[in-house]
Scaffold this motif. Structure first.
Motif, PDB file in Angstrom:
ATOM      1  N   ALA A   1     -25.668 -18.934  -3.915  1.00  0.00           N
ATOM      2  CA  ALA A   1     -26.073 -17.556  -3.640  1.00  0.00           C
ATOM      3  C   ALA A   1     -26.542 -17.370  -2.210  1.00  0.00           C
ATOM      4  O   ALA A   1     -26.782 -16.248  -1.779  1.00  0.00           O
ATOM      5  N   GLN A   2     -26.687 -18.444  -1.452  1.00  0.00           N
ATOM      6  CA  GLN A   2     -27.238 -18.363  -0.100  1.00  0.00           C
ATOM      7  C   GLN A   2     -26.188 -18.635   0.980  1.00  0.00           C
ATOM      8  O   GLN A   2     -26.524 -18.981   2.103  1.00  0.00           O
ATOM      9  N   LEU A   3     -24.929 -18.476   0.642  1.00  0.00           N
ATOM     10  CA  LEU A   3     -23.865 -18.784   1.596  1.00  0.00           C
ATOM     11  C   LEU A   3     -23.557 -17.635   2.545  1.00  0.00           C
ATOM     12  O   LEU A   3     -22.812 -17.825   3.521  1.00  0.00           O
ATOM     13  N   GLY A   4     -24.105 -16.457   2.271  1.00  0.00           N
ATOM     14  CA  GLY A   4     -23.865 -15.337   3.163  1.00  0.00           C
ATOM     15  C   GLY A   4     -22.381 -15.052   3.335  1.00  0.00           C
ATOM     16  O   GLY A   4     -21.623 -15.005   2.364  1.00  0.00           O
ATOM     17  N   GLU A   5     -21.952 -14.891   4.580  1.00  0.00           N
ATOM     18  CA  GLU A   5     -20.560 -14.584   4.877  1.00  0.00           C
ATOM     19  C   GLU A   5     -19.685 -15.829   5.003  1.00  0.00           C
ATOM     20  O   GLU A   5     -18.492 -15.698   5.306  1.00  0.00           O
ATOM     21  N   ALA A   6     -20.271 -17.000   4.773  1.00  0.00           N
ATOM     22  CA  ALA A   6     -19.506 -18.233   4.992  1.00  0.00           C
ATOM     23  C   ALA A   6     -18.174 -18.248   4.243  1.00  0.00           C
ATOM     24  O   ALA A   6     -17.128 -18.550   4.846  1.00  0.00           O
ATOM     25  N   PRO A   7     -18.137 -17.957   2.935  1.00  0.00           N
ATOM     26  CA  PRO A   7     -16.839 -17.961   2.248  1.00  0.00           C
ATOM     27  C   PRO A   7     -15.862 -16.945   2.837  1.00  0.00           C
ATOM     28  O   PRO A   7     -14.662 -17.233   2.964  1.00  0.00           O
ATOM     29  N   ALA A   8     -16.369 -15.775   3.229  1.00  0.00           N
ATOM     30  CA  ALA A   8     -15.493 -14.755   3.820  1.00  0.00           C
ATOM     31  C   ALA A   8     -14.949 -15.225   5.163  1.00  0.00           C
ATOM     32  O   ALA A   8     -13.781 -14.980   5.492  1.00  0.00           O
ATOM     33  N   PHE A   9     -15.797 -15.903   5.947  1.00  0.00           N
ATOM     34  CA  PHE A   9     -15.329 -16.428   7.229  1.00  0.00           C
ATOM     35  C   PHE A   9     -14.185 -17.409   7.023  1.00  0.00           C
ATOM     36  O   PHE A   9     -13.200 -17.418   7.772  1.00  0.00           O
ATOM     37  N   ALA A  10     -14.332 -18.273   6.013  1.00  0.00           N
ATOM     38  CA  ALA A  10     -13.299 -19.276   5.737  1.00  0.00           C
ATOM     39  C   ALA A  10     -11.981 -18.604   5.361  1.00  0.00           C
ATOM     40  O   ALA A  10     -10.913 -18.979   5.854  1.00  0.00           O
ATOM     41  N   ARG A  11     -12.060 -17.621   4.486  1.00  0.00           N
ATOM     42  CA  ARG A  11     -10.830 -16.942   4.034  1.00  0.00           C
ATOM     43  C   ARG A  11     -10.226 -16.099   5.158  1.00  0.00           C
ATOM     44  O   ARG A  11      -9.000 -16.016   5.289  1.00  0.00           O
ATOM     45  N   LYS A  12     -11.069 -15.500   5.968  1.00  0.00           N
ATOM     46  CA  LYS A  12     -10.565 -14.713   7.094  1.00  0.00           C
ATOM     47  C   LYS A  12      -9.805 -15.606   8.070  1.00  0.00           C
ATOM     48  O   LYS A  12      -8.765 -15.225   8.613  1.00  0.00           O
ATOM     49  N   PHE A  13     -10.336 -16.802   8.300  1.00  0.00           N
ATOM     50  CA  PHE A  13      -9.652 -17.760   9.168  1.00  0.00           C
ATOM     51  C   PHE A  13      -8.286 -18.120   8.608  1.00  0.00           C
ATOM     52  O   PHE A  13      -7.286 -18.150   9.333  1.00  0.00           O
ATOM     53  N   ALA A  14      -8.237 -18.382   7.308  1.00  0.00           N
ATOM     54  CA  ALA A  14      -6.961 -18.749   6.688  1.00  0.00           C
ATOM     55  C   ALA A  14      -5.929 -17.635   6.833  1.00  0.00           C
ATOM     56  O   ALA A  14      -4.755 -17.887   7.119  1.00  0.00           O
ATOM     57  N   VAL A  15      -6.371 -16.403   6.664  1.00  0.00           N
ATOM     58  CA  VAL A  15      -5.454 -15.264   6.835  1.00  0.00           C
ATOM     59  C   VAL A  15      -5.020 -15.158   8.288  1.00  0.00           C
ATOM     60  O   VAL A  15      -3.836 -14.897   8.573  1.00  0.00           O
ATOM     61  N   ARG A  16      -5.933 -15.384   9.197  1.00  0.00           N
ATOM     62  CA  ARG A  16      -5.600 -15.301  10.623  1.00  0.00           C
ATOM     63  C   ARG A  16      -4.537 -16.345  11.000  1.00  0.00           C
ATOM     64  O   ARG A  16      -3.637 -16.065  11.787  1.00  0.00           O
ATOM     65  N   VAL A  17      -4.646 -17.534  10.413  1.00  0.00           N
ATOM     66  CA  VAL A  17      -3.643 -18.573  10.684  1.00  0.00           C
ATOM     67  C   VAL A  17      -2.293 -18.149  10.159  1.00  0.00           C
ATOM     68  O   VAL A  17      -1.266 -18.314  10.824  1.00  0.00           O
ATOM     69  N   ARG A  18      -2.260 -17.594   8.949  1.00  0.00           N
ATOM     70  CA  ARG A  18      -0.991 -17.161   8.367  1.00  0.00           C
ATOM     71  C   ARG A  18      -0.316 -16.088   9.227  1.00  0.00           C
ATOM     72  O   ARG A  18       0.915 -16.020   9.290  1.00  0.00           O
ATOM     73  N   ASN A  19      -1.133 -15.263   9.900  1.00  0.00           N
ATOM     74  CA  ASN A  19      -0.576 -14.173  10.689  1.00  0.00           C
ATOM     75  C   ASN A  19      -0.304 -14.569  12.147  1.00  0.00           C
ATOM     76  O   ASN A  19       0.212 -13.754  12.915  1.00  0.00           O
ATOM     77  N   ALA A  20      -0.699 -15.779  12.508  1.00  0.00           N
ATOM     78  CA  ALA A  20      -0.552 -16.211  13.919  1.00  0.00           C
ATOM     79  C   ALA A  20       0.901 -16.476  14.268  1.00  0.00           C
ATOM     80  O   ALA A  20       1.677 -16.941  13.450  1.00  0.00           O
TER      81      ALA A  20
END
Length: 441
Positions: free
Chosen positions: A422-441
């Motif tokens: 419950a204390q991860l904040g935006e960490a999971p979103a950052f990880a998934r956003k990075f993965a999407v950014r790689v796919r679109n690179a």
């Protein structure tokens, strides 16, 4: 030990630069200079600067004739540059003085050397880009798969607040994506050099701009529209990009050394080295290579920045400094990309060890979250003071922060605080956003 690890029979595979190694040999340099001389003659023939028949003969000969780099050494030692020896040797090998006399017409040594270097740097950038894309694919898969895996965040080497393994991986990968975003601009710094003796192109008169543009088109390089003999910015932009790549990969190496160390074990490497005497050792060799070459590249880049202070229209000492540093910087940056490509697919997080870090921290990683949670029930300063007191108590007496806090605040539900996920904040979103950014690179 050899003068360069990249040329060493012992160390070359440890510091493996892959195909880039072939770009920084005497043979590769001579071949690049001959390509430039041939393209120059072809462009000059088309513009009527030299006889078209001679231009064709020279261009054909540059593709057929092979020169021994060793034969250029004596002249280079005297002249401080290999081109006079190359021109002399080529004219002799061509065995057609009526055509060979037009070789190198109006060009200066720096035009040939710098343009030849740009041809090789173009290949290098392509190799590094390809490896980075493979590294990023592996890191994006890792980040997406473990976006929600809690692990201890650390600042100053101390437990801070929880992060996720996926967000840590994203922190490694995002700078590499930034480098790829910058690459288009860097490629525009792959310039042709054609300015003549003092950078004015006076020998070619009014045809100088058209000749430079034609040479650039023939070689697939950028026409700068000017001389850059003493403006080393184009080269520094390329080596600066390579430095940024090496630094980003070196940071990943630093983190992996710490995460794989004994007593932590939060990540398992796909490949580890052994010791000559300690059979239990699993040494983080690949991450250590990333750190070592990053440090070397940083130092070499600093030296190159100093060489950017080129005197007057040409500075021999500054130019020589580039020859001593650019090949090593390029090969070490290429090594970082090669090693990271081999390293990234084998990285495996260790959830049990990550969970153990939360236990070992005695719940202190949740101290910040606890103070904010208590602020809903009391003034913020009082909440901060209460949590600081509890932290001192846990550190001095043992136990854990969760137990101590529940004893002091039995009427407040503290479960949201001490649930690690419950204390991860935006960490999971950052990880998934990075993965999407790689796919679109």
């Amino acid at each position: 030990m050899a003068g360069s690890a990249h040329d060493s029979a012992i160390y070359a595979r440890l510091f493996d630069a892959g195909e880039a190694s072939k770009l920084f040999t005497d043979t590769a340099e001579v071949r690049a200079m001959l390509i430039v001389e041939g393209a120059l003659a072809k462009a000059q023939g088309a513009l009527g600067i030299i006889p078209e028949l001679s231009a064709a003969a020279i261009h054909r000969a540059t593709l057929e004739i092979t020169l021994d780099p060793g034969g250029l050494g004596p002249a280079a030692a005297v002249n401080g540059v290999p081109v006079p020896g190359l021109v002399e040797a080529f004219r002799k090998e061509m065995q057609a003085p009526e055509h060979a006399q037009y070789l190198h017409w109006g060009a200066t040594s720096q035009d040939i050397v710098d343009t030849g270097l740009m041809l090789r740097l173009r290949q290098l950038l392509g190799l590094v880009e390809g490896n980075l894309r493979e590294v990023l694919k592996s890191l994006s898969d890792l980040a997406a798969a473990h976006a929600d895996l809690p692990m201890a965040g650390r600042t100053y080497g101390q437990y801070a607040t929880p992060v996720s393994f996926g967000s840590v991986v994203a922190q490694w990968g995002n700078p590499l994506l930034d480098c790829l975003d910058d690459l288009e601009g860097v490629n525009r710094s792959l310039l042709v050099s054609l300015s003549g003796a003092a950078g004015t192109g006076s020998v070619w008169g009014a045809k100088a701009p058209a000749l430079r543009a034609a040479l650039a088109e023939g070689l697939g390089l950028t026409d700068p529209g000017r001389s850059w003999h003493s403006d080393r910015g184009p080269l520094l932009r390329i080596t600066g990009w390579l430095t940024a790549v090496a630094v980003a990969l070196g940071k990943m190496g630093e983190d992996l050394i710490l995460m794989a160390q004994s007593g932590v074990g939060e990540v398992r490497l796909g490949q580890a080295g052994g010791s000559s005497t300690m059979p239990q050792k699993q040494n983080p060799v690949q991450p250590s290579v990333l750190v070592a070459v990053a440090r070397q590249v940083i130092g070499l880049n600093a030296t190159l920045q100093g060489a950017g202070l080129a005197r007057q229209e040409r500075d021999g000492a500054a130019w020589f400094t580039e020859w001593l540093t650019v090949p090593q910087l390029c090969l070490s940056a290429a090594t970082a990309a090669e090693v990271a490509k081999a390293l990234a697919p084998g990285l495996t997080p260790q959830p049990v060890a990550m969970r153990a870090a939360f236990d070992q921290s005695q719940g202190l990683m949740q101290a910040e979250a606890l103070s904010f949670h208590l602020s809903a029930h009391m003034p913020r300063p009082e909440a901060q003071a209460a949590v600081k007191k509890l932290c001192r108590q846990v550190i001095a007496e043992g136990g854990d922060l969760g137990t101590a806090a529940r004893a002091d605040f039995p009427g407040i539900d503290l479960s949201p605080v001490f649930d690690g996920t419950a204390q991860l904040g935006e960490a999971p979103a950052f990880a998934r956003k990075f993965a999407v950014r790689v796919r679109n690179a």
